[in-house]
Design a protein around this motif. Structure first.
Motif, mmCIF file in Angstrom:
data_model
loop_
_atom_site.group_PDB
_atom_site.id
_atom_site.type_symbol
_atom_site.label_atom_id
_atom_site.label_comp_id
_atom_site.label_asym_id
_atom_site.label_seq_id
_atom_site.Cartn_x
_atom_site.Cartn_y
_atom_site.Cartn_z
ATOM 1 N N VAL A 18 37.626 26.995 38.066
ATOM 2 C CA VAL A 18 37.943 28.416 37.943
ATOM 3 C C VAL A 18 39.371 28.613 37.441
ATOM 4 C CG1 VAL A 18 38.230 30.563 39.243
ATOM 5 C CG2 VAL A 18 36.262 29.100 39.689
ATOM 6 N N THR A 44 41.069 35.201 41.830
ATOM 7 C CA THR A 44 41.285 33.911 42.481
ATOM 8 C C THR A 44 42.772 33.551 42.494
ATOM 9 O OG1 THR A 44 39.100 33.219 41.733
ATOM 10 C CG2 THR A 44 40.578 31.478 42.482
ATOM 11 N N GLN A 82 40.399 44.754 45.167
ATOM 12 C CA GLN A 82 39.559 45.327 44.117
ATOM 13 C C GLN A 82 38.705 46.463 44.686
ATOM 14 O OE1 GLN A 82 37.951 42.020 41.993
ATOM 15 N NE2 GLN A 82 37.454 43.208 40.182
ATOM 16 N N HIS A 192 41.649 44.359 33.675
ATOM 17 C CA HIS A 192 41.068 43.860 32.435
ATOM 18 C C HIS A 192 41.175 44.927 31.349
ATOM 19 C CE1 HIS A 192 37.394 45.347 34.604
ATOM 20 N NE2 HIS A 192 37.362 46.060 33.495
HETATM 21 N N1 LIG Z 1 34.205 32.240 46.802
HETATM 22 C C1 LIG Z 1 33.677 31.862 45.631
HETATM 23 N N2 LIG Z 1 32.685 30.944 45.572
HETATM 24 C C2 LIG Z 1 32.172 30.520 44.402
HETATM 25 N N3 LIG Z 1 32.573 30.962 43.199
HETATM 26 C C3 LIG Z 1 33.560 31.874 43.175
HETATM 27 C C4 LIG Z 1 34.163 32.363 44.387
HETATM 28 N N4 LIG Z 1 35.128 33.254 44.029
HETATM 29 C C5 LIG Z 1 35.123 33.311 42.680
HETATM 30 N N5 LIG Z 1 34.191 32.485 42.165
HETATM 31 C C6 LIG Z 1 33.915 32.284 40.719
HETATM 32 O O1 LIG Z 1 35.154 32.038 40.081
HETATM 33 C C7 LIG Z 1 35.217 32.648 38.798
HETATM 34 C C8 LIG Z 1 36.441 33.530 38.720
HETATM 35 O O2 LIG Z 1 36.305 34.576 39.635
HETATM 36 P P1 LIG Z 1 37.408 35.690 39.840
HETATM 37 O O3 LIG Z 1 36.930 36.598 40.898
HETATM 38 O O4 LIG Z 1 38.739 35.049 40.045
HETATM 39 O O5 LIG Z 1 37.393 36.405 38.408
HETATM 40 P P2 LIG Z 1 38.110 37.727 37.908
HETATM 41 O O6 LIG Z 1 38.907 37.346 36.730
HETATM 42 O O7 LIG Z 1 38.804 38.377 39.043
HETATM 43 O O8 LIG Z 1 36.880 38.618 37.425
HETATM 44 P P3 LIG Z 1 36.618 40.210 37.559
HETATM 45 O O9 LIG Z 1 37.380 40.852 36.425
HETATM 46 O O10 LIG Z 1 35.142 40.331 37.348
HETATM 47 O O11 LIG Z 1 37.053 40.668 38.906
HETATM 48 C C9 LIG Z 1 33.903 33.387 38.630
HETATM 49 O O12 LIG Z 1 33.061 32.597 37.826
HETATM 50 C C10 LIG Z 1 33.383 33.514 40.043
HETATM 51 O O13 LIG Z 1 31.987 33.555 40.058
#
Ligand SMILES: Nc1ncnc2c1ncn2[C@@H]1O[C@H](COP(=O)(O)OP(=O)(O)OP(=O)(O)O)[C@@H](O)[C@H]1O
Ligand SMILES: [Mg+2]
Length: 352
Positions: A18, A44, A82, A192
């Motif tokens: 990730v 993350t 969020q 975003h």
């Molecule tokens: N607790 C978790 N367990 C498994 N996969 C996870 C977990 N948290 C996040 N992911 C995966 O990690 C990746 C990044 O997720 P993240 O939430 O950081 O993205 P983001 O950039 O915040 O997206 P968004 O704009 O949709 O909020 C995604 O593919 C998500 O499915």
């Protein structure tokens, strides 16, 4: 180093990477946006900085101190999530006082701090209301007040405006910026929305597939994108793929010059030009030798009152886009052959 520093952060979930070697410095007292598409790892990374999630590798430093192993509650971080969940059974004042109470601050001292932040978010007099008696924007301001009342060292905001309608969102953007300036908090703002990032930030960091691909002040990020992703994610770009030939690039049936140095002759490169940098002229206007020129056929005109968008097709089939302000009332018509001109200074070399 002051501010927040992350180095070589890696994080995976069940074998899926990730975050991959993320390095960034979020400057003290600045408003930095973390911009990237859905799933790029923004939340993350924010959760790792906040201490809600542990990284697989790498370090987090706040104010020069390594906090990677430190518990969440010791980091003194304010976070707006969020989905901004306020406690529905508590009043506005109780919601805001929650973090203070947990730190053992109660009574008159707590009331004073609650009054201070409610004033900061312009919600004085709303103390006794419950969340369901507030508009979306007001709830969001309570969430913000709750996050900053404990005077955190860092404020982490995860798309705090995404649930609001357009108008309220614009109002809250201005509010957020004012609150950040008045409080002087080091703020990391996840979004975003490209325009939101450019409008609000002192600095912008672009995250793509778990990596920070570019970081800088908004003008640099927009005017001088370094990667194809940064060029196309942050606004529109016309792309010209060509071969370097003696300090210029042979592309789109012509020769394009850049203000920056190019790699050696024979190398294939991609150049990017923002649509508003291009001027349209009739095909018989004399070509000004200091500019780059491309001939194209106008396919479509999208008239939007103050501005128009022109969609064109270059002689080699390249799709082109030009934005312009409607200073003239007569617009060119589809089917016309036009000359596109722009400065070499606006011809940006992409490096991937
Ligand atoms: N607790 C978790 N367990 C498994 N996969 C996870 C977990 N948290 C996040 N992911 C995966 O990690 C990746 C990044 O997720 P993240 O939430 O950081 O993205 P983001 O950039 O915040 O997206 P968004 O704009 O949709 O909020 C995604 O593919 C998500 O499915
Ligand atoms: Mg997210």
């Amino acid at each position: 180093m002051s501010g927040v520093e992350v180095s070589a952060i890696g994080k995976g979930y069940s074998g899926l990477r990730v975050l991959d070697d993320v390095n960034a410095h979020f400057e003290q007292g600045r408003f930095t946006s973390l911009l990237g598409p859905s799933g790029s790892g923004k939340t993350t990374l924010l959760r790792i900085i906040g201490g809600f999630v542990a990284p697989d590798s790498g370090r987090v430093r706040i104010g020069g101190v390594d906090v990677t192993g430190e518990a969440l509650w010791r980091r003194n971080i304010g976070m707006v999530f969020q989905s901004y969940a306020l406690f529905p059974h508590m009043t506005v004042a109780e919601n805001v006082a929650y973090g203070l109470n947990r730190k053992g601050i109660r009574g008159a001292a707590a009331s004073r701090e609650v009054a201070r932040v409610l004033d900061l978010v312009h919600l004085t007099g709303f103390d006794a209301r419950r969340p369901k008696q507030l508009s979306g924007g007001q709830q969001q301001r309570v969430a913000l007040a709750r996050a900053i009342v404990t005077k955190p060292r860092v404020l982490l905001l995860d798309e705090p405006l995404s649930a609001l309608d357009r108008r309220l969102r614009q109002e809250m953007q201005i509010e957020l910026r004012r609150i950040q300036r008045e409080s002087g908090l080091t703020t990391i703002f996840v979004t975003h929305d490209q325009e939101e990032a450019l409008t609000l930030s002192d600095r912008v960091a672009i995250l793509d597939k778990g990596r920070i691909v570019q970081e800088g002040v908004p003008v640099d990020i927009y005017e001088r994108p370094t990667t194809l992703f940064a060029a196309t994610f942050l606004g529109d770009a016309n792309l010209f793929k060509g071969v370097v030939n003696d300090g210029a690039v042979d592309a789109a049936g012509t020769t394009l010059r850049t203000a920056t140095a190019l790699p050696a002759s024979g190398q294939t490169v991609t150049l990017a030009v923002r649509p508003e940098k291009i001027t349209l002229g009739s095909e018989d206007t004399p070509a000004d030798a200091t500019n780059n020129h491309v001939m194209a056929v106008l396919r479509e005109v999208i008239y939007a009152g103050a501005t128009s968008t022109f969609l064109l097709q270059g002689e080699d089939g390249t799709e082109l886009k030009v934005f312009s302000q409607n200073r003239d009332v007569t617009l060119p018509l589809p089917g016309m052959r036009l000359r596109l001109s722009w400065s070499p200074a606006h011809t940006v070399l992409l490096t991937d």
